[in-house]
Design a protein around this motif. Sequence first.
Motif, mmCIF file in Angstrom:
data_model
loop_
_atom_site.group_PDB
_atom_site.id
_atom_site.type_symbol
_atom_site.label_atom_id
_atom_site.label_comp_id
_atom_site.label_asym_id
_atom_site.label_seq_id
_atom_site.Cartn_x
_atom_site.Cartn_y
_atom_site.Cartn_z
ATOM 1 N N LYS A 1 0.844 -1.196 0.000
ATOM 2 C CA LYS A 1 0.000 0.000 0.000
ATOM 3 C C LYS A 1 0.882 1.250 0.000
ATOM 4 O O LYS A 1 1.874 1.314 0.734
ATOM 5 C CB LYS A 1 -0.911 0.026 1.227
ATOM 6 N N LYS B 1 -3.387 3.138 -0.230
ATOM 7 C CA LYS B 1 -4.050 2.555 -1.389
ATOM 8 C C LYS B 1 -3.327 1.296 -1.845
ATOM 9 O O LYS B 1 -2.112 1.298 -2.029
ATOM 10 C CB LYS B 1 -4.084 3.572 -2.536
ATOM 11 N N ASP B 2 -4.082 0.222 -2.028
ATOM 12 C CA ASP B 2 -3.531 -1.043 -2.510
ATOM 13 C C ASP B 2 -3.013 -0.850 -3.934
ATOM 14 O O ASP B 2 -3.734 -0.388 -4.823
ATOM 15 C CB ASP B 2 -4.630 -2.120 -2.473
ATOM 16 N N ARG C 1 1.973 4.846 -10.491
ATOM 17 C CA ARG C 1 2.217 4.915 -9.046
ATOM 18 C C ARG C 1 2.853 6.259 -8.680
ATOM 19 O O ARG C 1 3.570 6.858 -9.492
ATOM 20 C CB ARG C 1 3.134 3.761 -8.605
#
Length: 370
Positions: A64, A68-69, A78
């Motif tokens: 995470k 957030k996963d 990302r």
Amino acid sequence: MSKGVDVNLENVWIRFGEFVAVREANVNIKGGEFFSFLGPSGCGKTTILRAVSGFLEPSDGTIKIGGKDMAGIGPNKRPTALIFQNLALFPLMKVWENITFSLEVQGVGKADRRKRADELLEMIALSDQGEKLPSELSGGQKQRVAIARALCAEPDVLLLDEPLSALDLKLRQHMRTELREIQQRVGITFIYITHDQGEALTMSDKVAVMRAGIIDQIADGKSVYDDPATPFVASFVGENNVFRGKVKSIDGDMALIDTNRSGTLLARMASAAKGTLKVGDNAMMFIRPEACKIATDTSPAHNRLTAKVKNEEFEGQIYNVFLEGSEGKEIKMSLVNIGQQRLSARGSDLTLEYAPEQAVALPAGDLASE
């Protein structure tokens, strides 16, 4: 500039066929921390970095970023930026163009790109170098340009994969200070990969020490050095004299170890050993070279040992004295240079003492050299 966010690894496993590269990693990195993964080559630290960056999916577990996963989210989506060992600067682009390449990809105009480059060049103390090509810069300057280029993308997390490994010692030491200062200035989360303990201890808020895919200890640098959780950590981080034996008695936090070669010695039980180390157990005891000194007549027998002088090495600020204990066991003592002459002739006996609180006892286990 973005502020750092938390990065959490929850029960992460990474396998390549039958080979387990990372085993059950649980790591909580706070936003704005300088966090280092430290370990020998092949221990899994770069594999973890690749998983955080999105270039590799974990076999099990969850990563995470900012709560957030990251499952299924690729590297370009990302909130991370990655600096490689080779820096990968574009040789035909000027320094300022290298720094703002991510903005060019987004279609930002030249004037705005140049303004942003100037801000970042000032931050990395290279204000007058923007028109140069990378080939005209020193190694340390290139390093700073790579950092500025990564920061231009405004990541929440900056990932650094042994970025100082190609620099000479003096420059590496200088860049440690600069990297730490830049990190504190921008306030984002840094995740740093290194096999160099000096880098990890100097720069990091927290250090995870790894061996063979396993995280042995996560703590601040002083705790890792002074209170190692395993024999591997004790022998990998800094130098240590190792004594093997069995626990003869325990009194509070102190353990008396009946060593195989150096008599009965007293040591503080490491935090990780309390409650697990029992009388009769096989144990390892660690005394750092700087904790040893020449014994006085009044020092107790359980924190002194006699050995023969083999050699002395003068390093300027310290004398390293190498001695041979019983049955050929090597013992090292490091003394600060305060103008003293050589201690003893080679082959002569020397009795050393140490403060038991500065020696650490742990359950027997694997050493870094094994």
